[in-house]
Scaffold this motif. Structure first.
Motif, short mmCIF file in Angstrom:
data_model
loop_
_atom_site.label_atom_id
_atom_site.label_comp_id
_atom_site.label_asym_id
_atom_site.label_seq_id
_atom_site.Cartn_x
_atom_site.Cartn_y
_atom_site.Cartn_z
N ALA A 220 33.97 88.62 21.32
CA ALA A 220 33.64 90.00 20.97
C ALA A 220 32.17 90.11 20.59
O ALA A 220 31.47 91.04 21.02
CB ALA A 220 34.54 90.49 19.84
N GLU A 221 31.69 89.17 19.80
CA GLU A 221 30.28 89.16 19.41
C GLU A 221 29.38 88.96 20.64
O GLU A 221 28.39 89.66 20.83
CB GLU A 221 30.02 88.05 18.39
N GLY A 222 29.75 88.02 21.49
CA GLY A 222 28.99 87.77 22.71
C GLY A 222 29.01 88.97 23.65
O GLY A 222 27.99 89.30 24.27
N ASN A 223 30.17 89.63 23.76
CA ASN A 223 30.27 90.83 24.59
C ASN A 223 29.30 91.91 24.12
O ASN A 223 28.65 92.57 24.93
CB ASN A 223 31.70 91.38 24.59
N ARG A 224 29.21 92.09 22.79
CA ARG A 224 28.30 93.10 22.25
C ARG A 224 26.85 92.77 22.62
O ARG A 224 26.09 93.65 23.05
CB ARG A 224 28.46 93.23 20.74
N ALA A 225 26.47 91.51 22.47
CA ALA A 225 25.10 91.10 22.80
C ALA A 225 24.84 91.26 24.30
O ALA A 225 23.76 91.73 24.71
CB ALA A 225 24.87 89.65 22.38
N TYR A 226 25.80 90.89 25.11
CA TYR A 226 25.67 91.00 26.56
C TYR A 226 25.50 92.45 26.97
O TYR A 226 24.61 92.80 27.76
CB TYR A 226 26.89 90.38 27.23
N GLU A 227 26.37 93.33 26.47
CA GLU A 227 26.31 94.75 26.83
C GLU A 227 25.01 95.39 26.36
O GLU A 227 24.43 96.24 27.05
CB GLU A 227 27.53 95.48 26.29
N ALA A 228 24.51 94.97 25.18
CA ALA A 228 23.25 95.50 24.69
C ALA A 228 22.09 95.08 25.60
O ALA A 228 21.18 95.87 25.87
CB ALA A 228 22.99 95.02 23.26
N LYS A 229 22.15 93.87 26.12
CA LYS A 229 21.07 93.37 26.98
C LYS A 229 21.15 93.91 28.39
O LYS A 229 20.14 94.28 28.98
CB LYS A 229 21.08 91.84 27.01
N PHE A 230 22.37 93.94 28.98
CA PHE A 230 22.50 94.24 30.40
C PHE A 230 23.06 95.63 30.71
O PHE A 230 23.00 96.08 31.85
CB PHE A 230 23.36 93.18 31.09
N GLY A 231 23.64 96.31 29.73
CA GLY A 231 24.12 97.67 29.95
C GLY A 231 25.46 97.78 30.65
O GLY A 231 25.84 98.86 31.11
#
Length: 163
Positions: A100-111
Protein backbone atom coordinates in the motif's frame (compact mmCIF):
# COMPACT_ATOMS: atom_id res chain seq x y z
CA UNK A 1 -19.80 -19.62 -21.43
CA UNK A 2 -18.74 -21.77 -18.55
CA UNK A 3 -16.42 -20.91 -15.68
CA UNK A 4 -13.85 -23.19 -17.32
CA UNK A 5 -13.80 -21.05 -20.46
CA UNK A 6 -14.76 -21.56 -24.06
CA UNK A 7 -13.23 -23.73 -26.70
CA UNK A 8 -11.60 -21.81 -29.53
CA UNK A 9 -14.37 -22.98 -31.87
CA UNK A 10 -16.98 -21.79 -29.38
CA UNK A 11 -15.28 -18.41 -29.08
CA UNK A 12 -15.16 -18.09 -32.86
CA UNK A 13 -18.94 -18.72 -33.04
CA UNK A 14 -19.99 -16.13 -30.46
CA UNK A 15 -21.95 -13.14 -31.70
CA UNK A 16 -19.63 -10.11 -31.95
CA UNK A 17 -21.24 -8.26 -29.04
CA UNK A 18 -21.01 -11.34 -26.80
CA UNK A 19 -17.38 -11.91 -27.74
CA UNK A 20 -16.54 -8.26 -27.06
CA UNK A 21 -18.28 -8.37 -23.67
CA UNK A 22 -16.32 -11.50 -22.72
CA UNK A 23 -13.07 -9.91 -23.90
CA UNK A 24 -13.73 -6.80 -21.81
CA UNK A 25 -13.45 -9.13 -18.82
CA UNK A 26 -9.83 -9.69 -19.88
CA UNK A 27 -9.01 -6.06 -20.70
CA UNK A 28 -11.30 -3.07 -20.23
CA UNK A 29 -10.05 -1.25 -23.33
CA UNK A 30 -12.96 -1.41 -25.80
CA UNK A 31 -10.76 -1.10 -28.91
CA UNK A 32 -8.71 -4.10 -27.72
CA UNK A 33 -11.87 -6.19 -27.36
CA UNK A 34 -13.29 -5.04 -30.70
CA UNK A 35 -10.05 -5.78 -32.56
CA UNK A 36 -9.83 -9.33 -31.23
CA UNK A 37 -13.51 -10.07 -31.80
CA UNK A 38 -13.39 -8.63 -35.33
CA UNK A 39 -10.39 -10.76 -36.36
CA UNK A 40 -12.22 -14.04 -35.74
CA UNK A 41 -12.18 -16.85 -36.67
CA UNK A 42 -8.86 -17.91 -35.19
CA UNK A 43 -7.26 -21.12 -36.41
CA UNK A 44 -5.28 -21.63 -33.21
CA UNK A 45 -4.84 -20.32 -29.71
CA UNK A 46 -1.44 -19.10 -30.83
CA UNK A 47 -3.05 -16.89 -33.50
CA UNK A 48 -5.55 -15.58 -30.94
CA UNK A 49 -2.76 -14.66 -28.51
CA UNK A 50 -0.79 -13.01 -31.33
CA UNK A 51 -3.85 -10.91 -32.14
CA UNK A 52 -4.12 -9.98 -28.45
CA UNK A 53 -0.48 -8.89 -28.41
CA UNK A 54 -0.98 -6.78 -31.54
CA UNK A 55 -4.14 -5.21 -30.11
CA UNK A 56 -2.34 -4.45 -26.83
CA UNK A 57 0.57 -2.82 -28.67
CA UNK A 58 -1.84 -0.64 -30.67
CA UNK A 59 -3.51 0.92 -27.62
CA UNK A 60 -2.91 4.63 -27.17
CA UNK A 61 -2.31 6.20 -23.76
CA UNK A 62 -5.99 6.98 -23.12
CA UNK A 63 -6.91 3.36 -23.93
CA UNK A 64 -4.15 2.12 -21.63
CA UNK A 65 -5.70 4.24 -18.90
CA UNK A 66 -9.07 2.57 -19.62
CA UNK A 67 -7.41 -0.83 -19.34
CA UNK A 68 -5.76 0.13 -16.04
CA UNK A 69 -9.18 0.99 -14.62
CA UNK A 70 -9.97 -2.73 -14.75
CA UNK A 71 -7.19 -3.66 -12.35
CA UNK A 72 -7.09 -3.39 -8.56
CA UNK A 73 -3.98 -2.17 -6.80
CA UNK A 74 -1.51 -4.94 -6.04
CA UNK A 75 -2.12 -5.92 -2.43
CA UNK A 76 -5.75 -4.73 -2.32
CA UNK A 77 -8.33 -7.40 -1.90
CA UNK A 78 -9.40 -7.99 -5.52
CA UNK A 79 -13.10 -7.98 -6.38
CA UNK A 80 -12.88 -10.06 -9.56
CA UNK A 81 -12.10 -13.78 -9.55
CA UNK A 82 -9.37 -13.25 -12.17
CA UNK A 83 -7.59 -10.65 -10.04
CA UNK A 84 -7.98 -12.78 -6.93
CA UNK A 85 -6.33 -15.75 -8.69
CA UNK A 86 -3.55 -13.55 -10.04
CA UNK A 87 -2.80 -12.05 -6.62
CA UNK A 88 -3.12 -15.30 -4.68
CA UNK A 89 0.52 -15.03 -3.55
CA UNK A 90 -0.04 -11.75 -1.72
CA UNK A 91 -0.44 -12.64 1.93
CA UNK A 92 0.33 -11.11 5.28
CA UNK A 93 -0.60 -7.76 6.77
CA UNK A 94 3.03 -6.52 6.73
CA UNK A 95 3.38 -7.21 3.00
CA UNK A 96 0.00 -5.65 2.25
CA UNK A 97 0.93 -2.54 4.26
CA UNK A 98 4.28 -2.24 2.45
CA UNK A 99 2.54 -2.70 -0.91
CA UNK A 100 0.00 0.00 0.00
CA UNK A 101 2.84 2.39 0.85
CA UNK A 102 4.69 1.47 -2.35
CA UNK A 103 1.50 1.88 -4.40
CA UNK A 104 1.08 5.42 -3.05
CA UNK A 105 4.67 6.33 -3.96
CA UNK A 106 4.33 4.73 -7.39
CA UNK A 107 1.06 6.51 -8.19
CA UNK A 108 2.49 9.84 -7.01
CA UNK A 109 5.50 9.42 -9.31
CA UNK A 110 3.86 7.89 -12.40
CA UNK A 111 0.21 8.98 -12.22
CA UNK A 112 -1.27 5.49 -12.59
CA UNK A 113 -1.50 2.26 -10.63
CA UNK A 114 1.42 -0.14 -10.34
CA UNK A 115 0.58 -2.91 -12.76
CA UNK A 116 2.47 -6.17 -12.78
CA UNK A 117 1.61 -9.68 -13.88
CA UNK A 118 1.20 -11.10 -10.39
CA UNK A 119 0.31 -14.70 -11.27
CA UNK A 120 2.59 -17.16 -9.51
CA UNK A 121 4.48 -14.47 -7.61
CA UNK A 122 4.68 -13.93 -3.86
CA UNK A 123 3.80 -10.67 -2.18
CA UNK A 124 7.46 -10.18 -1.29
CA UNK A 125 8.48 -10.59 -4.93
CA UNK A 126 5.80 -8.14 -6.09
CA UNK A 127 6.99 -5.65 -3.49
CA UNK A 128 10.61 -6.00 -4.65
CA UNK A 129 9.55 -5.45 -8.27
CA UNK A 130 7.54 -2.37 -7.26
CA UNK A 131 10.49 -0.90 -5.40
CA UNK A 132 12.83 -1.55 -8.32
CA UNK A 133 10.41 0.00 -10.81
CA UNK A 134 10.23 3.18 -8.72
CA UNK A 135 13.75 3.86 -10.04
CA UNK A 136 12.49 3.97 -13.64
CA UNK A 137 11.93 7.23 -15.46
CA UNK A 138 8.30 7.81 -16.54
CA UNK A 139 8.87 6.84 -20.18
CA UNK A 140 10.62 3.59 -19.30
CA UNK A 141 8.00 2.75 -16.71
CA UNK A 142 5.15 3.39 -19.15
CA UNK A 143 6.70 0.82 -21.51
CA UNK A 144 7.25 -1.69 -18.68
CA UNK A 145 3.63 -1.22 -17.57
CA UNK A 146 2.39 -1.79 -21.16
CA UNK A 147 4.39 -5.03 -21.32
CA UNK A 148 2.89 -6.18 -18.03
CA UNK A 149 -0.60 -5.32 -19.26
CA UNK A 150 -0.06 -7.46 -22.37
CA UNK A 151 1.08 -10.38 -20.16
CA UNK A 152 -2.05 -10.07 -18.02
CA UNK A 153 -4.26 -9.82 -21.10
CA UNK A 154 -2.71 -13.02 -22.49
CA UNK A 155 -3.16 -14.84 -19.18
CA UNK A 156 -6.80 -13.82 -18.88
CA UNK A 157 -7.49 -14.59 -22.54
CA UNK A 158 -5.98 -18.04 -22.11
CA UNK A 159 -8.43 -18.57 -19.24
CA UNK A 160 -11.35 -17.40 -21.36
CA UNK A 161 -10.52 -19.45 -24.43
CA UNK A 162 -9.06 -22.82 -23.56
CA UNK A 163 -7.26 -25.13 -25.94
Amino acid sequence: MTSEGLSLAGFNRLPAATAEAALLGCCRAPRWARAIAAARPYVSTRSLLAAADAASAALDDAEIDEALAGHPRIGDRPASPASAREQAGVAGDDVRAALAEGNRAYEAKFGHIYLVCAAGRSGEELLAVLRARLDNDPSTERQVMRTELAKINRLRLAGLVVA
